[in-house]
Design an enzyme around this catalytic site. Structure first.
Site, PDB file in Angstrom:
ATOM      1  N   SER A   1       0.873  -1.186   0.000  1.00 55.65           N
ATOM      2  CA  SER A   1       0.000   0.000   0.000  1.00 55.65           C
ATOM      3  C   SER A   1       0.900   1.223   0.000  1.00 55.65           C
ATOM      4  O   SER A   1       2.082   1.132   0.379  1.00 55.65           O
ATOM      5  CB  SER A   1      -0.849  -0.005   1.273  1.00 55.65           C
ATOM      6  OG  SER A   1      -1.435   1.270   1.492  1.00 55.65           O
TER       7      SER A   1
ATOM      8  N   TYR B   1      -2.805  -1.130  10.553  1.00 56.75           N
ATOM      9  CA  TYR B   1      -2.742  -1.351   9.091  1.00 56.75           C
ATOM     10  C   TYR B   1      -1.421  -0.827   8.524  1.00 56.75           C
ATOM     11  O   TYR B   1      -0.721  -1.541   7.790  1.00 56.75           O
ATOM     12  CB  TYR B   1      -3.931  -0.645   8.433  1.00 56.75           C
ATOM     13  CG  TYR B   1      -4.016  -0.828   6.931  1.00 56.75           C
ATOM     14  CD1 TYR B   1      -4.633  -1.953   6.375  1.00 56.75           C
ATOM     15  CD2 TYR B   1      -3.500   0.134   6.060  1.00 56.75           C
ATOM     16  CE1 TYR B   1      -4.727  -2.117   4.995  1.00 56.75           C
ATOM     17  CE2 TYR B   1      -3.594  -0.022   4.682  1.00 56.75           C
ATOM     18  CZ  TYR B   1      -4.205  -1.140   4.153  1.00 56.75           C
ATOM     19  OH  TYR B   1      -4.297  -1.293   2.783  1.00 56.75           O
TER      20      TYR B   1
END
Ligand code: NAD
Length: 272
Positions: free
Chosen positions: A157, A170
């Site tokens: 990401s 995350y």
């Protein structure tokens, strides 16, 4: 609807896409199948979603099966690889895609919320990468199929480099994926196994629906994307195909950001 590509850059290759039943994973599964790969669509919960992806691939002339496995559980991952070996003999491409968000302000984050995200996003990628690498080494090179003995592509990401308040679990999992990817790329290169990551920016999928709920929220999200559009799963599918194909044979240990410029510090664009 996906149509088979004329080039068939992944012909005769077996590809596992974890979390291939929705969002980016589904887009990648269809893109790999359109290039000739036989795709294993892994899912954790929704057999119906996985079946729909399988059917779309077959209707477009591709080949796919579905396998249920929770990537955070070692016994599930081992059983999935056993089934793959039984059905197809081996594996050539792993797309380590499964991921979740369990958001909470840091001061309120429970150990359970922290652990769940690390288990699925980071430990899940470790378990699948290890089993894939073991299979690639066991099978050895097949130069008639691909120059590399195996390819591992981790779905990271932009948050492997951009900190993200309110999402510490995350962002930490994605930072961890960066070193998992680089260290395994270094260790496995002598086996001719390539390991790379894709760093998506904002891609329209179920994981971030809440950030796109209203026109105001969407407008605010767009201020973070210099290229001026939210991405689609197909934007990631085409990158995954390239990283899995021999066109990228000299590429290992990188994160390829596909983010419309989100990692370009857009806040500085008119601040100089
Ligand atoms: P999604 O929610 O549609 O997909 C997540 C997938 O992971 C689903 O198929 C889900 O079933 C699967 N999954 C969840 N827990 C699992 C488990 N325990 N075992 C196996 N599979 C499990 O969201 P998405 O956006 O498609 O996310 C896919 C990947 O892309 C994730 O790793 C996510 O972090 C990453 N990503 C997404 C974006 C984005 O903007 N959508 C941006 C950057 C990175």
């Amino acid at each position: 609807m996906t149509t088979p590509a004329a080039s068939q850059r992944l012909a005769n290759q077996i590809a596992l896409v974890t979390g291939g039943s929705s969002g980016i994973g589904a887009g990648v599964a269809k893109a790999l199948a359109a290039e000739g790969a036989t795709v294993i669509v892994n899912y954790a919960h929704s057999a119906d979603d996985a079946e729909q992806v399988r059917q779309e691939i077959e209707q477009a002339g591709g080949k796919a099966i579905t396998i249920k496995a929770d990537v955070s559980k070692e016994e599930d991952v081992l059983a999935m690889f056993d089934q793959i070996r039984k059905e197809f003999g081996t594996l050539h491409i792993l797309i380590n895609n499964s991921g979740i968000q369990v958001d909470a302000p840091f001061l309120e984050m429970t150990l359970e919320q922290w652990q769940k995200v690390i288990d699925v996003n980071l430990t899940g990628q470790f378990l699948c990468a290890r089993e894939a690498a073991r299979e690639f080494v066991r099978r050895g090179p097949q130069p008639e199929i691909s120059r590399a003995t195996g390819k591992i592509i981790c779905m990271s990401s932009v948050h492997e480099v951009i900190p993200w308040a309110g999402h510490v679990n995350y962002a930490t999992s994605k930072g961890g994926i960066m070193q998992l990817m680089k260290s395994t790329a270094q260790e496995l290169a002598p086996h001719r196994i390539r390991v790379n990551s894709i760093g998506p920016g904002a891609i329209a999928t179920p994981i971030n629906e809440s950030a796109r709920d209203t026109p105001e929220e969407e407008k605010s999200l767009l201020t973070l994307i210099p290229y001026g559009r939210i991405g689609e799963p197909a934007d990631i599918g085409s990158v995954a195909v390239w990283l899995a194909s021999d066109e990228s044979d000299y590429v290992t240990g990188i994160t390829l950001f596909a983010d419309g410029g989100m990692t370009l510090y857009p806040g500085f664009a008119d601040n100089g």
